[in-house]
Design an enzyme around this catalytic site. Structure first.
Site, PDB file in Angstrom:
ATOM      1  N   HIS A  10       0.891  -1.237   0.236  1.00 44.92           N
ATOM      2  CA  HIS A  10       0.115   0.016  -0.064  1.00 44.92           C
ATOM      3  C   HIS A  10       0.858   1.311   0.158  1.00 44.92           C
ATOM      4  O   HIS A  10       0.606   2.081  -0.585  1.00 44.92           O
ATOM      5  CB  HIS A  10      -0.812  -0.093   1.086  1.00 44.92           C
ATOM      6  CG  HIS A  10      -2.062  -0.694   1.057  1.00 44.92           C
ATOM      7  ND1 HIS A  10      -2.167  -2.133   0.764  1.00 44.92           N
ATOM      8  CD2 HIS A  10      -3.538  -0.327   0.996  1.00 44.92           C
ATOM      9  CE1 HIS A  10      -3.529  -2.596   0.734  1.00 44.92           C
ATOM     10  NE2 HIS A  10      -4.236  -1.432   0.930  1.00 44.92           N
ATOM     11  N   HIS A  41       0.906  -3.909   9.078  1.00 41.45           N
ATOM     12  CA  HIS A  41       2.254  -3.728   8.849  1.00 41.45           C
ATOM     13  C   HIS A  41       2.905  -3.072  10.014  1.00 41.45           C
ATOM     14  O   HIS A  41       2.532  -2.421  10.967  1.00 41.45           O
ATOM     15  CB  HIS A  41       2.636  -2.624   7.662  1.00 41.45           C
ATOM     16  CG  HIS A  41       2.296  -2.930   6.357  1.00 41.45           C
ATOM     17  ND1 HIS A  41       3.180  -4.352   5.998  1.00 41.45           N
ATOM     18  CD2 HIS A  41       1.467  -3.008   5.542  1.00 41.45           C
ATOM     19  CE1 HIS A  41       2.510  -4.382   4.784  1.00 41.45           C
ATOM     20  NE2 HIS A  41       1.654  -3.550   4.550  1.00 41.45           N
TER      21      HIS A  41
END
Length: 360
Positions: A115, A179
């Protein structure tokens, strides 16, 4: 890395505990940063404004996501939402609990962040392209200090907006426990490097269909070859999928389109579709002629494109058969550039009734 992970988990926990009331907003930001939006939102918007920018955006996004896949397989990055369950000091202490969300359970390896990499790549292309459009006009009046000052102020605002957006995407990915912080930073920097590289490769603007096909074959062959090499070495390239299925709080949050090969197929489809579109007679006759330069034509194409792509969001690809999913995903991704670049502009030209509307 265990030392780094253990401290970064505390950062994630702090974000979730201190900013939990912003979960909806951060979830939205994470969705905005989804690489899939490049093909369904950013590319259609920019291509009708500038064919070169739209083309560069697709090339940069495809190569960026391809590099992301290769690096994921090399780095074997963990994800916070499963890492805390597999490390006894955290798993045995309920105070280190990390909350999961419906967009948390990504199935690929965690490093670097796809992303963050996709978002920084495409926004870097958009910011630099917008500034290049403005710069010629500013240089004409560079003798006027006021015009020069306004340009530099505008430039500063653009880059400030870029960093606000990228930091927001990075924080959102960390907040939802998808993440670790170092993974989004790595993705952010890698995306900018890929975008900057394509600023220096003008040949992609006029690439032939043969070049598109050769690039597709090369990217697919290297990815599959690396996958087989890892398998022969006794390493399971899909190890992260197993972990995701084991530790995701809700099995319904596991989606096939987040697997490593799903992104590869989606990107190769988009690049192949773009190659077919920009080398088609419909595109050449319509967008490279006088009609393609008219503002009214561009606005009508843009409106028709955004309306048509809403239908694409409604069409869901069946996921009960993995092979079928990949085939249909490739076809769907390839059809988007075809519709955006050639079919819609050609139909709009027919509606406008221009004299040169018939193909040779």
């Amino acid at each position: 890395m265990e030392f780094v992970h253990s401290h970064e988990v505390l950062v994630i926990q702090h974000l979730q505990n201190s900013y939990g009331e912003y979960r909806d907003f951060l979830g939205l930001i994470s969705t905005v940063g989804d690489p899939r939006n490049i093909f369904s939102v950013y590319f259609p918007l920019w291509f009708h404004l500038s064919h070169s920018v739209g083309t560069k955006m697709i090339w940069a996004a495809v190569f960026g996501d391809w590099f992301n896949l290769i690096f994921k397989w090399i780095l074997f990055g963990q994800r916070p939402y499963w890492w805390v369950h597999e490390n006894p000091p955290f798993h045995n202490d309920s105070s280190y609990h990390l909350e999961q969300f419906h967009i948390t359970c990504e199935t690929g390896p965690g490093s670097p962040s796809g992303h963050a990499m996709g978002s920084s790549c495409v926004w870097y292309v958009m910011i630099t392209s917008a500034l290049n459009f403005i710069r010629p006009a500013a240089s004409i009046f560079s003798i006027l200090s006021l015009c020069s000052s306004r340009f530099w102020l505008l430039r500063s605002c653009f880059w400030a907006a870029f960093w606000v957006i990228q930091l927001s995407v990075c924080i959102s990915r960390v907040f939802i426990a998808t993440h670790f912080p170092h993974q989004v930073i790595l993705g952010l920097l890698a995306g900018m490097l890929v975008a900057e590289a394509f600023e220096r490769i003008p040949s992609v603007y006029n690439a032939s269909l043969k070049a598109y096909i050769q690039t597709n074959v090369f990217l697919f062959s290297v990815a599959v070859g690396f996958y087989l090499l890892l398998t022969l070495a006794g390493v399971d390239p899909l190890w992260s999928v197993t972990k995701a299925r084991r530790w995701c709080a809700n099995p319904d949050w596991i989606h096939l389109d987040t697997t490593p090969f799903a992104g590869l197929v989606r990107n190769l489809g988009a690049l192949f579709g773009l190659g077919l579109a920009v080398n088609s007679e419909m595109f050449i006759q319509t967008c490279k002629g006088k009609t393609g330069q008219k503002i009214r034509f561009k606005l009508m194409c843009l409106a028709a494109t955004l309306t048509t792509l809403q239908v694409y969001d409604v069409l869901k690809i069946p996921t009960h058969t993995e092979a079928l999913f990949y085939i249909l995903s490739f076809c769907k991704s390839a059809s988007i550039p075809l519709v955006v670049v050639s079919l819609i502009p050609y139909c709009v030209r027919l509606m406008m009734g221009d004299d040169d509307r018939k193909l040779d």
